[in-house]
Design a protein around this motif. Structure first.
Motif, short mmCIF file in Angstrom:
data_model
loop_
_atom_site.label_atom_id
_atom_site.label_comp_id
_atom_site.label_asym_id
_atom_site.label_seq_id
_atom_site.Cartn_x
_atom_site.Cartn_y
_atom_site.Cartn_z
N TYR A 132 -19.86 -10.74 2.87
CA TYR A 132 -18.48 -10.43 3.24
C TYR A 132 -17.55 -10.89 2.12
O TYR A 132 -17.80 -11.92 1.47
CB TYR A 132 -18.11 -11.11 4.55
N ALA A 133 -16.48 -10.11 1.89
CA ALA A 133 -15.53 -10.42 0.82
C ALA A 133 -14.13 -10.02 1.26
O ALA A 133 -13.97 -9.10 2.09
CB ALA A 133 -15.90 -9.69 -0.48
N VAL A 134 -13.13 -10.71 0.72
CA VAL A 134 -11.74 -10.30 0.93
C VAL A 134 -11.10 -10.05 -0.42
O VAL A 134 -11.42 -10.70 -1.42
CB VAL A 134 -10.92 -11.35 1.72
N ASN A 135 -10.21 -9.07 -0.46
CA ASN A 135 -9.50 -8.76 -1.69
C ASN A 135 -7.99 -8.83 -1.45
O ASN A 135 -7.52 -8.70 -0.32
CB ASN A 135 -9.89 -7.39 -2.23
N ALA A 136 -7.25 -9.02 -2.51
CA ALA A 136 -5.80 -9.19 -2.42
C ALA A 136 -5.10 -7.84 -2.47
O ALA A 136 -5.68 -6.81 -2.82
CB ALA A 136 -5.31 -10.08 -3.56
N ARG A 143 -4.22 -0.98 -2.26
CA ARG A 143 -3.14 -1.95 -2.40
C ARG A 143 -3.07 -2.89 -1.21
O ARG A 143 -2.37 -3.89 -1.25
CB ARG A 143 -1.81 -1.22 -2.59
N GLN A 144 -3.74 -2.58 -0.11
CA GLN A 144 -3.71 -3.44 1.05
C GLN A 144 -4.84 -4.46 0.98
O GLN A 144 -5.89 -4.21 0.41
CB GLN A 144 -3.84 -2.60 2.32
N SER A 145 -4.62 -5.63 1.59
CA SER A 145 -5.68 -6.61 1.69
C SER A 145 -6.74 -6.09 2.65
O SER A 145 -6.43 -5.49 3.68
CB SER A 145 -5.13 -7.94 2.20
N MET A 146 -8.01 -6.34 2.31
CA MET A 146 -9.11 -5.82 3.12
C MET A 146 -10.20 -6.86 3.27
O MET A 146 -10.41 -7.72 2.40
CB MET A 146 -9.71 -4.57 2.47
N VAL A 170 -8.53 -3.75 7.62
CA VAL A 170 -7.49 -3.53 6.62
C VAL A 170 -6.16 -4.03 7.19
O VAL A 170 -5.79 -3.68 8.31
CB VAL A 170 -7.37 -2.03 6.24
N TRP A 171 -5.48 -4.89 6.43
CA TRP A 171 -4.16 -5.36 6.84
C TRP A 171 -3.12 -4.34 6.39
O TRP A 171 -2.95 -4.09 5.20
CB TRP A 171 -3.88 -6.73 6.23
N GLY A 172 -2.41 -3.77 7.35
CA GLY A 172 -1.49 -2.69 7.03
C GLY A 172 -0.20 -3.13 6.39
O GLY A 172 0.48 -2.35 5.74
N ASN A 173 0.18 -4.41 6.58
CA ASN A 173 1.44 -4.90 6.03
C ASN A 173 1.25 -5.23 4.55
O ASN A 173 0.45 -6.10 4.19
CB ASN A 173 1.88 -6.15 6.80
N LEU A 174 1.99 -4.55 3.68
CA LEU A 174 1.80 -4.74 2.24
C LEU A 174 2.25 -6.11 1.75
O LEU A 174 1.96 -6.48 0.61
CB LEU A 174 2.55 -3.65 1.47
N THR A 175 2.96 -6.88 2.58
CA THR A 175 3.33 -8.23 2.16
C THR A 175 2.26 -9.25 2.54
O THR A 175 2.38 -10.41 2.18
CB THR A 175 4.67 -8.65 2.78
N ASP A 176 1.23 -8.83 3.28
CA ASP A 176 0.14 -9.74 3.67
C ASP A 176 -0.85 -9.86 2.54
O ASP A 176 -1.45 -8.86 2.12
CB ASP A 176 -0.57 -9.23 4.92
N CYS A 177 -1.04 -11.07 2.04
CA CYS A 177 -1.98 -11.31 0.95
C CYS A 177 -3.09 -12.22 1.48
O CYS A 177 -2.85 -13.38 1.79
CB CYS A 177 -1.26 -11.96 -0.22
N THR A 208 -17.13 -3.20 17.62
CA THR A 208 -15.70 -3.48 17.64
C THR A 208 -15.32 -4.48 16.57
O THR A 208 -16.14 -5.28 16.11
CB THR A 208 -15.26 -4.04 19.01
N VAL A 209 -14.04 -4.45 16.18
CA VAL A 209 -13.44 -5.47 15.32
C VAL A 209 -12.09 -5.82 15.93
O VAL A 209 -11.25 -4.93 16.15
CB VAL A 209 -13.24 -4.96 13.88
N THR A 210 -11.88 -7.09 16.25
CA THR A 210 -10.61 -7.52 16.83
C THR A 210 -10.00 -8.61 15.96
O THR A 210 -10.69 -9.30 15.22
CB THR A 210 -10.80 -8.06 18.26
N ARG A 211 -8.69 -8.74 16.07
CA ARG A 211 -7.93 -9.68 15.23
C ARG A 211 -7.02 -10.53 16.11
O ARG A 211 -6.33 -10.01 16.99
CB ARG A 211 -7.12 -8.90 14.21
#
Length: 843
Positions: free
Chosen positions: A60-64, A72-75, A96-103, A146-149
């Protein structure tokens, strides 16, 4: 180790440094590893911040969220591995985080996760050029379908640095690395610097498994969370450390972490004359044993931490001293240099991702650490009996040469085969274009015969008589590859024998049932005693026999935990006609205690018209709800297991079609530096759609929103323009809220007031001039970043700042930050595309 001597002592200083380095090389030394790796890049243009190995056998990995990455979105990404730990070509976008200000920066996986239920904890920092309290911790739950947040904590401080990585502690809490919000202790040089906070420049320890609803941990600015309270779920654990990116708990019982130090402009501050203000100090970076009760040399005035590193206590050479201090400035007694190793003496800079190597072989129990940079490398440390650093060597390739991975930031391992996986963030100058995921394949990987592992062999179980049946699980694992499931050969009708074996002491147990990669035993009301049996599992030609010891007593140590419940995502809809119906979809899970059954209940707990709501099936997880009036409504989903109750909130906002939040179209500045006695004029202009009607007009409200030293007086606090005067030197955060009666946006401006005899060098804005900023085409100036200091966000540190705008968040929101946004989407896009940003402020 040795201080920087004055010019006349240069020869002495140089000689001492050479001697010190020779001593380190001779005494600390390099030790041959005996294990080598071939390495290759398996994913390009991924501004990767973090990697971790999952219980399903995949990476698993996260990107900025930087423009040059693939998205361009964090994933959250999953790189599928084969049975031997080698990456395949299958990559999953898990979330995928839809808010572009979320890093997204940090990630840690709950060690109790199973292949079919993975809990991943994520650290997120919103754009620090806009949001002062934009840090939060989230949980991503991944099942096969499923994936929940869930948001666990919000209101963490961000600024010049972010909320970095996390690691798991033996008390089943996570340790969060919170970076400093300034370069050196005091703000003033960069527009993403904020005053240091109680929860900045620190290791934070947080409970995560028991958190069922978001916790606001903001310690100032209108909120007063106390991280030192006995029952605080998130605590300030170890403090006064500038910017630790990652840490780890070692099997020797110690915690270890490295930290990044300053190499750009900055002020340390003088703690109201208690010490001496220094500018542009650049202490050496270090790796340390992290112990509660000790501090690590970073000034944080909010916690009365005043001295940079070891100060300068004597005229002699002192450990980690700062020679620009006048002699006599002493560090606190909690500063212990014996816990710290200066990485400069081993050729290191920017020590970041770190873990304890667990696979069999010569590296086992060594610390493995990534060193970020253009010539990034991976260092291995051996530890002495006292836990201190006894040896080091860089990781080698199959030719014996050092492995250099440009911009590597984090590392992890395959716990069986011993391969290493790396996350390369990339260079801030190219916005992550050089980032990617790296695979370091161990040349002497653990043989295939050792693939089959059991998580545990001895089970201890206390069975209260009223629990019937009670399931106990054994996990058998073959590196977790899906599609090649284990074939279990189970001893039919297992006979459990008491120990010692005695006449008439045996009892028959039911055949274990297979559930995915797990075997579940129904022990029912088996009499108290100690029992044993065997289970055999096969995978291809491999066979593993698990000898199981089962202890059953009448005195239960089993603790019933409350159900975990999720009311779902908030709803914000424009509605043209009433009545209006929608579906609330919640979920709940439980540990099966005490009865194995849970009761669900939907309850309306808040709203503008409680009689306007009908809940069709209040005891179903999913139910239709009908509304006969517009407004904001808050629902609670309760889950009751017969003994404990937990709940989760969801907010529904029904807006009459057409009403949109006001839009701030221009303002003067977002930051001012003025002399005491000089007034400053603040103003904004805004447009609106005229809804709702009434009132069909906008209202303006100016206020100071962060408490602190001094008083700000507004001449006309309800006008678009107001003159403000200040009572004493300090930093003032002023805000104008523009409302249409239902929705609002806010613009914030920081005013730094200095004494009349202080020369103003901050040219962002002064009390004179009339420059206006149009938010529809917000310009940015070129970045002056030096290639080392990076920050999450959407504008370089020297840019003209866009308006800080907040769309109203409905009451009881389970996501207090997602709705926060700039007032103009084009401003956000232009600012983001122009930035010279990366994810982490690595100093």
């Amino acid at each position: 180790i040795f201080r920087r001597e004055e010019v006349q002592e240069t020869t002495k200083c140089t000689t001492m440094r050479i001697v010190s380095i020779l001593l380190v090389v001779l005494l600390f030394g390099q030790q041959a590893i005996g294990q080598q790796f071939s390495y290759s890049k398996i994913a390009n243009r991924v501004a990767a911040c973090n990697v971790d190995f999952g219980p399903d056998g995949h990476l698993y990995a996260v990107n900025a969220n930087v423009p040059a990455s693939q998205d361009r979105q964090s994933m959250l990404l999953r790189y599928r591995l084969d049975e031997s730990g080698v990456p395949t070509n299958v990559i999953d976008n898990v979330y995928v985080w839809g808010n572009l200000t979320d890093c997204v920066v940090g990630m840690v996986i709950d060690p109790d996760s199973t292949p079919d239920l993975i809990h991943i904890y994520i650290s997120i920092s919103q754009d620090a050029f806009i949001y002062e309290w934009g840090g939060r911790i989230e949980r991503i739950t991944v099942t096969p379908s499923t994936v929940t947040r869930d948001i666990l904590y919000y209101g963490l401080p961000v600024g010049f640095h972010q909320i970095n990585d996390m690691f798991w502690a033996p008390d089943n809490k996570i340790v969060i690395q919170a970076g400093s919000t300034t370069t050196s202790g005091m703000p003033g040089h960069f527009s993403n610097e904020w005053n240091e906070k109680i929860l900045s420049a620190a290791f934070l320890k947080a409970e995560v498994r028991s958190i069922t609803s978001p916790v606001n941990v903001q310690t100032a600015g209108g909120y007063n969370y106390n991280p030192y309270a006995a029952d605080a779920p998130l605590k300030a654990w170890v403090v006064s450390i500038r910017n630790p990116f990652d840490g780890t708990f070692h099997s020797n019982g110690n915690y270890y972490a490295g930290t990044n130090q300053n190499d750009v402009n900055g002020d340390t501050g003088d703690c109201n004359g208690q010490t001496q203000n220094l500018k542009n100090e650049r202490p050496d970076e270090f790796i340390a044993i992290i112990e509660p009760g000790h501090t690590y040399g970073f000034p944080n005035p909010s916690r009365s931490e005043c001295v940079l590193m070891g100060g300068n206590p004597t005229a002699n050479v002192d450990p980690f001293e700062v020679p620009d201090y006048r002699v006599g400035i002493t560090p606190p007694s909690t500063f212990d240099p014996s816990l710290m190793m200066n990485v400069a003496v081993i050729g290191g800079n920017s020590p970041d991702g770190i873990f304890e190597y667990q696979a069999e072989g010569a590296l086992k129990h060594r610390l493995i650490q990534a060193y970020y940079g253009y010539d990034g490398f991976i260092m291995t440390y051996t530890l002495g009996a006292d836990g201190y650093f006894a040896g080091n060597e860089r990781l080698h390739d199959t030719t014996g040469a050092d492995i250099n991975i440009r911009w590597i930031l984090d590392v992890t391992e395959h716990p069986i085969h011993g391969h290493i996986y790396g996350a390369a963030y990339g260079d801030q100058a190219d916005n992550g274009a050089a980032g990617g995921i790296w695979f370091l394949q161990r040349s002497d990987a653990v043989p295939a015969t050792d693939l089959l592992k059991s998580n545990f062999y001895t089970l201890k179980l206390s069975t209260p008589q009223e629990i019937n049946p009670l399931n106990q699980t054994i996990r058998l694992w073959n590196a977790g590859t899906t599609g090649n499931a284990l074939a279990y050969t189970l001893t039919s009708n297992v006979t459990w024998m008491t120990l010692p074996v005695a006449s008439g002491s045996s009892t028959s147990g039911a055949l274990p049932q297979r559930k995915g990669h797990e075997l579940v035993f129904d022990v029912g009301v088996t009499p108290p005693g100690v029992y044993y049996g065997a289970v055999t599992a096969t995978a291809g030609q491999q066979t593993l026999t698990v000898n199981v010891i089962l202890t059953i007593t009448n005195n239960s140590n089993i603790v019933n935990t409350a159900p975990q419940v999720d009311a779902g995502k908030n709803v914000n809809e424009a509605v043209s006609t009433l009545p209006y119906s929608l579906t609330l979809s919640g979920s709940a899970t439980d540990d099966g205690l005490p009865s194995g059954a849970i009761t669900l209940s939907w309850v309306l707990v808040g709203g503008q018209n409680n009689t306007a709501v009908t809940i069709a099936n209040p005891h179903n997880a999913s139910t239709l709800v009908t509304f006969t009036s517009y407004g904001i409504y808050q629902f609670q989903l309760q889950a009751n297991d017969g003994a404990l109750v937990s709940s989760s909130l969801v907010t529904v906002y029904l807006d009459e079609t057409g009403n949109k939040a006001p839009v701030i179209t221009s303002f003067r500045f977002s930051r001012y530096t003025i002399h005491l006695g000089d007034p400053v004029t603040l103003y904004v202009t805004a447009t609106d759609d005229g809804l709702p009607n009434p009132p069909a007009q906008l209202s303006y409200a100016w206020e100071r929103v962060e408490t602190g030293v001094g008083i700000a007086t507004f001449s006309n606090p309800t006008a678009t323009s107001t003159m403000v005067t200040f009572s004493e030197p300090s930093s003032y955060l002023c805000q104008c809220t523009v409302s249409d009666g239902t929705l609002y946006v806010s613009h914030q401006a920081v005013v730094v007031v200095v004494a009349p005899n202080v020369t103003i060098t901050d040219t962002t804005a002064s009390s004179t001039g009339s420059t206006e900023i149009d938010t529809s085409s917000n310009p940015t100036t070129p970045s002056t970043d030096d290639g080392t200091d990076m920050s999450c966000g959407s504008a370089p540190a020297t840019s003209t700042q866009p308006t800080r705008a907040t769309t109203q968040e409905p009451i009881g929101s389970t996501n207090p930050t997602v709705a926060t946004q700039r007032s103009d989407a084009s401003s956000l896009m232009m600012g983001t595309m122009a930035l010279a940003v990366a994810v982490l402020a690595l100093l």
